[in-house]
Design a protein around this motif. Structure first.
Motif, PDB file in Angstrom:
ATOM      1  N   ILE A 150      35.678  39.143  47.489  1.00  0.00           N
ATOM      2  CA  ILE A 150      36.400  38.370  46.483  1.00  0.00           C
ATOM      3  C   ILE A 150      35.377  37.539  45.724  1.00  0.00           C
ATOM      4  O   ILE A 150      34.583  36.812  46.338  1.00  0.00           O
ATOM      5  CB  ILE A 150      37.471  37.470  47.120  1.00  0.00           C
ATOM      6  CG1 ILE A 150      38.512  38.340  47.835  1.00  0.00           C
ATOM      7  CG2 ILE A 150      38.142  36.611  46.058  1.00  0.00           C
ATOM      8  CD1 ILE A 150      39.552  37.550  48.602  1.00  0.00           C
TER       9      ILE A 150
ATOM     10  N   ASP B 172      40.949  52.276  39.392  1.00  0.00           N
ATOM     11  CA  ASP B 172      41.978  51.269  39.166  1.00  0.00           C
ATOM     12  C   ASP B 172      43.317  51.802  39.660  1.00  0.00           C
ATOM     13  O   ASP B 172      43.515  53.022  39.707  1.00  0.00           O
ATOM     14  CB  ASP B 172      42.045  50.911  37.682  1.00  0.00           C
ATOM     15  CG  ASP B 172      40.735  50.321  37.190  1.00  0.00           C
ATOM     16  OD1 ASP B 172      40.336  50.616  36.051  1.00  0.00           O
ATOM     17  OD2 ASP B 172      40.095  49.574  37.965  1.00  0.00           O
TER      18      ASP B 172
ATOM     19  N   PRO C 198      37.953  39.298  35.624  1.00  0.00           N
ATOM     20  CA  PRO C 198      39.138  39.873  36.287  1.00  0.00           C
ATOM     21  C   PRO C 198      39.313  41.364  36.005  1.00  0.00           C
ATOM     22  O   PRO C 198      39.834  42.094  36.858  1.00  0.00           O
ATOM     23  CB  PRO C 198      40.286  39.054  35.698  1.00  0.00           C
ATOM     24  CG  PRO C 198      39.672  37.743  35.359  1.00  0.00           C
ATOM     25  CD  PRO C 198      38.279  38.071  34.882  1.00  0.00           C
TER      26      PRO C 198
ATOM     27  N   THR D  25      38.167  43.845  38.661  1.00  0.00           N
ATOM     28  CA  THR D  25      38.895  44.027  39.915  1.00  0.00           C
ATOM     29  C   THR D  25      39.234  45.513  40.051  1.00  0.00           C
ATOM     30  O   THR D  25      39.912  46.086  39.196  1.00  0.00           O
ATOM     31  CB  THR D  25      40.185  43.198  39.924  1.00  0.00           C
ATOM     32  OG1 THR D  25      39.838  41.816  39.928  1.00  0.00           O
ATOM     33  CG2 THR D  25      41.028  43.517  41.147  1.00  0.00           C
ATOM     34  N   SER D  26      38.740  46.121  41.119  1.00  0.00           N
ATOM     35  CA  SER D  26      38.885  47.563  41.250  1.00  0.00           C
ATOM     36  C   SER D  26      38.343  47.994  42.615  1.00  0.00           C
ATOM     37  O   SER D  26      37.842  47.169  43.385  1.00  0.00           O
ATOM     38  CB  SER D  26      38.105  48.266  40.134  1.00  0.00           C
ATOM     39  OG  SER D  26      38.377  49.655  40.107  1.00  0.00           O
TER      40      SER D  26
ATOM     41  N   THR E 126      37.802  42.060  44.286  1.00  0.00           N
ATOM     42  CA  THR E 126      38.796  41.264  43.575  1.00  0.00           C
ATOM     43  C   THR E 126      38.089  40.115  42.883  1.00  0.00           C
ATOM     44  O   THR E 126      37.294  39.405  43.513  1.00  0.00           O
ATOM     45  CB  THR E 126      39.863  40.710  44.529  1.00  0.00           C
ATOM     46  OG1 THR E 126      40.497  41.801  45.199  1.00  0.00           O
ATOM     47  CG2 THR E 126      40.916  39.921  43.765  1.00  0.00           C
ATOM     48  N   VAL E 127      38.361  39.951  41.598  1.00  0.00           N
ATOM     49  CA  VAL E 127      37.778  38.857  40.826  1.00  0.00           C
ATOM     50  C   VAL E 127      38.901  37.911  40.419  1.00  0.00           C
ATOM     51  O   VAL E 127      39.841  38.310  39.723  1.00  0.00           O
ATOM     52  CB  VAL E 127      37.030  39.367  39.587  1.00  0.00           C
ATOM     53  CG1 VAL E 127      36.392  38.188  38.835  1.00  0.00           C
ATOM     54  CG2 VAL E 127      35.975  40.383  39.975  1.00  0.00           C
TER      55      VAL E 127
END
Lengths: 113, 114
Positions: A12, A38, A83, A86-87, A111-112
């Motif tokens: 994260i 994604d 964000p 996120t992937s 996760t961002v």
């Protein structure tokens, strides 16, 4: 023979942080690849390398950097996490070109926030 | 633009039943074609690939795929599904004879009922 290994498994990040996703293969493959997956989508190629010292952009390279100083390692760098990054990230390798069978690592879930 | 389409997002079949997963491609010439399987939490594993020659290709785990040029399709089949086949399946393609990227479809998730 471990195949393709990736670290970490999960991470994260906060917006603006940087990190490096590690990828290593012990099959002496010349070609290595980074993909992102994604939700509900297929994989998209970020960068690839045809050998040590040679890298090239794939379909979605923006926001990422790579280097290939050895045959075994192909790290992926995120400089300013967003964000949209996120992937799930997969590293792969193959003996020859993009037509050859690619062997995938287990992935890194990023996760961002 | 080059593309790979998997029309079915999710398919459920009973164990022992036959399976067909659809894949259509849009390329100027016949591309190289691949089917990959992704088990939960795992990376992708190649099931089979087609470059040229016999249009019926045999793969691992009892899977086969048939290339049909007239339909621009490369459908994956298995005569009898096992519970362990539950996974996500991706069709992929790349232009032949060049360094074009692999383009993946969005995947079909297979569920198997006991």
């Amino acid at each position: 023979n471990a195949g393709v290994t990736q670290t970490p498994k999960f991470r994260i990040l906060k917006i603006g942080q940087s990190m490096t996703l590690q990828c290593a293969q012990d099959m002496n493959h010349n070609y290595m690849y980074w993909y992102r997956q994604d939700p509900g989508m297929g994989l998209k190629l970020i960068y690839y390398s045809v050998g040590a010292g040679i890298t090239d952009k794939g379909e979605v390279p923006n926001g990422y950097n790579v280097s290939r100083s050895t045959t075994e390692d192909f790290p992926l760098r995120l400089e300013l996490a967003a964000p949209s990054q996120t992937s799930v990230y997969f590293c792969a390798s193959s003996t020859q070109g993009l037509s050859d069978t690619q062997y995938f690592g287990p992935g890194t879930r990023l996760t961002v926030l | 633009a080059q593309s790979v389409t998997q029309p079915d997002i999710h398919i459920t079949v009973s164990e022992g039943a036959s399976l067909e997963l659809r894949c259509n491609y849009s390329y100027g010439a016949t591309p190289y074609l691949f089917w990959y399987v992704q088990s939960p939490g795992q990376g992708l594993q190649l099931l089979l690939k087609y470059f040229s020659g016999d249009t019926l290709v045999q793969g691992i785990k009892g899977f086969e795929a048939e290339f049909k040029r007239s339909q621009s399709s490369f459908n994956l089949r298995k005569p009898s599904v096992h519970w362990s086949d539950a996974a996500e399946y991706f069709c992929a393609a790349r232009a032949g004879g060049s360094q074009g990227n692999l383009i993946f479809g969005k995947g079909t998730k297979l569920s198997v009922k006991p």
